[in-house]
Scaffold this motif. Structure first.
Motif, PDB file in Angstrom:
ATOM      1  N   ARG A   1       0.826  -1.207   0.000  1.00  0.00           N
ATOM      2  CA  ARG A   1       0.000   0.000   0.000  1.00  0.00           C
ATOM      3  C   ARG A   1       0.863   1.261   0.000  1.00  0.00           C
ATOM      4  O   ARG A   1       0.626   2.187  -0.776  1.00  0.00           O
ATOM      5  N   VAL A   2       1.869   1.292   0.876  1.00  0.00           N
ATOM      6  CA  VAL A   2       2.707   2.491   0.967  1.00  0.00           C
ATOM      7  C   VAL A   2       3.577   2.645  -0.285  1.00  0.00           C
ATOM      8  O   VAL A   2       3.815   3.768  -0.753  1.00  0.00           O
ATOM      9  N   SER A   3       4.026   1.534  -0.857  1.00  0.00           N
ATOM     10  CA  SER A   3       4.897   1.585  -2.033  1.00  0.00           C
ATOM     11  C   SER A   3       4.117   1.718  -3.335  1.00  0.00           C
ATOM     12  O   SER A   3       4.724   2.006  -4.377  1.00  0.00           O
ATOM     13  N   GLY A   4       2.806   1.465  -3.310  1.00  0.00           N
ATOM     14  CA  GLY A   4       2.008   1.548  -4.524  1.00  0.00           C
ATOM     15  C   GLY A   4       2.254   0.407  -5.481  1.00  0.00           C
ATOM     16  O   GLY A   4       2.271   0.586  -6.704  1.00  0.00           O
ATOM     17  N   VAL A   5       2.425  -0.802  -4.920  1.00  0.00           N
ATOM     18  CA  VAL A   5       2.717  -1.987  -5.733  1.00  0.00           C
ATOM     19  C   VAL A   5       1.860  -3.155  -5.256  1.00  0.00           C
ATOM     20  O   VAL A   5       1.101  -3.052  -4.293  1.00  0.00           O
ATOM     21  N   GLY A   6       1.985  -4.293  -5.940  1.00  0.00           N
ATOM     22  CA  GLY A   6       1.372  -5.534  -5.517  1.00  0.00           C
ATOM     23  C   GLY A   6       2.440  -6.560  -5.197  1.00  0.00           C
ATOM     24  O   GLY A   6       3.642  -6.319  -5.411  1.00  0.00           O
ATOM     25  N   ALA A   7       2.016  -7.709  -4.699  1.00  0.00           N
ATOM     26  CA  ALA A   7       2.960  -8.770  -4.344  1.00  0.00           C
ATOM     27  C   ALA A   7       2.352 -10.123  -4.662  1.00  0.00           C
ATOM     28  O   ALA A   7       1.129 -10.318  -4.552  1.00  0.00           O
ATOM     29  N   VAL A   8       3.198 -11.050  -5.050  1.00  0.00           N
ATOM     30  CA  VAL A   8       2.807 -12.448  -5.258  1.00  0.00           C
ATOM     31  C   VAL A   8       3.757 -13.306  -4.444  1.00  0.00           C
ATOM     32  O   VAL A   8       4.982 -13.181  -4.580  1.00  0.00           O
ATOM     33  N   ILE A   9       3.199 -14.157  -3.575  1.00  0.00           N
ATOM     34  CA  ILE A   9       4.039 -15.076  -2.811  1.00  0.00           C
ATOM     35  C   ILE A   9       3.584 -16.505  -3.040  1.00  0.00           C
ATOM     36  O   ILE A   9       2.412 -16.762  -3.354  1.00  0.00           O
ATOM     37  N   ALA A  10       4.514 -17.429  -2.910  1.00  0.00           N
ATOM     38  CA  ALA A  10       4.231 -18.858  -3.064  1.00  0.00           C
ATOM     39  C   ALA A  10       4.018 -19.470  -1.684  1.00  0.00           C
ATOM     40  O   ALA A  10       4.903 -19.392  -0.832  1.00  0.00           O
ATOM     41  N   ALA A  11       2.853 -20.056  -1.472  1.00  0.00           N
ATOM     42  CA  ALA A  11       2.523 -20.599  -0.151  1.00  0.00           C
ATOM     43  C   ALA A  11       3.558 -21.612   0.311  1.00  0.00           C
ATOM     44  O   ALA A  11       3.947 -21.627   1.486  1.00  0.00           O
TER      45      ALA A  11
END
Length: 311
Positions: A219-229
């Motif tokens: 939110r603060v960086s203005g990006v998204g993230a994808v993580i592998a469970a």
């Protein structure tokens, strides 16, 4: 129970550094290290919310300090000392105060900090505690949540989910034959002392759940993230409970590990900075909004919550 002033003199004045002036004045006098910037953080612990009534007071004290130390670690700060406030119910045993002070003393020695001062008050029923910790950084080097960029890798220290399962064990919801998970719930290990400035682009400690706290970076960086469970590091004790506990591990929090974003070219420097502390790559930053969790087949997993909510 002793009165307020004798309680301060007996249990807390021996913990004071020279900045606290023997806890005999209205305020402390602090001289920051030359050429350094101050970093301040405050956190509270409430009986029935952050700790249970029968918990060891020494462990309560140490967790109170360590929650704040973890915030300093997430900013790359060197700890200095702290202010303490207590609101205690009438009739609290002297043994509780003695244990609480002993816990403070133990972690003061361990982390090289001292008590600067604070405030004491009475509570009608439950214990209320807060600590304000002060640290310092070189000018302009404090880590933040706002620097993550698409293409950055996402790394996390230690293992995730132990404290969550430890709390369930304390409530009798699952078994913890070795006591490891319970201990992780009672006494986190703040990752202070890592020289991450110039290596990581963003950082946060995992207090309210990995997904929620990583979401704060997004939110603060203005990006998204994808993580592998499957990439999220898990201790053998937590892994024994299988996939049924995946959501709890990723969202319940209280881990006090660090999650950082790192340009790929700095991955080697990150590992060197962490030394013997395990650190694991779990995903990457993308253009977009929010955090996605993928299973081994690449399918997006859905959870009922992202993390702990205070309201």
């Amino acid at each position: 129970m002793s009165d307020e002033f004798s309680r301060i003199a007996r249990y807390f004045a021996p913990l004071a550094g020279e900045e606290g002036l023997g806890l005999a004045n209205d305020a402390a006098v602090l001289k920051p290290p030359p050429g350094r910037e101050l970093v301040l953080t405050v956190d509270q612990m409430l009986e029935g919310v952050h700790f249970l009534s029968g918990d060891d007071p020494a462990l309560i004290a140490r967790k109170l300090l360590r929650r704040n130390l973890s915030d300093l670690a997430a900013m790359g700060a060197v700890p200095m000392g702290y202010l303490l406030t207590t609101a205690l119910p009438a009739g609290l045993p002297e043994a509780w105060l003695a244990g609480f002070a002993a816990g403070l003393a133990e972690d003061q020695k361990l982390y090289g900090i001292s008590l600067y001062g604070g405030d004491s008050s009475s509570a009608r029923r439950d214990i209320s505690l807060s600590a304000t910790l002060l640290g310092h950084v070189a000018p302009g080097t404090a880590l933040s949540r706002g620097g993550a960029q698409p293409g950055d890798e996402i790394w996390v220290t230690g293992t995730i989910g132990d404290a969550s399962l430890g709390l369930k064990a304390r409530f009798g919801e699952l078994t913890d034959p070795t006591g490891y998970l319970t201990q992780r719930s009672l006494l986190p290990e703040p990752r202070v002392g890592l020289a991450l400035a110039g290596i990581v682009s963003a950082a946060i400690d995992v207090s309210d759940g990995l997904l929620q706290d990583l979401g704060h970076i997004c939110r603060v960086s203005g990006v998204g993230a994808v993580i592998a469970a499957e990439a999220v590091p898990v201790s053998p004790q937590a892994a024994a409970f299988g996939a049924d506990m995946l959501e709890a591990r990723l969202t319940d929090g209280d881990d006090y590990e660090l999650v950082v974003t790192v340009p790929p070219k700095h991955a080697g420097a990150l590992k060197s900075a962490c030394g013997a502390l395990p650190i694991t790559r779990i995903g990457h930053i993308v253009a977009g909004v929010g955090v996605e969790v993928h299973n081994e087949a690449g399918k997006t997993l859905r959870f009922g919550k992202a993390g702990w909510q205070h309201f």
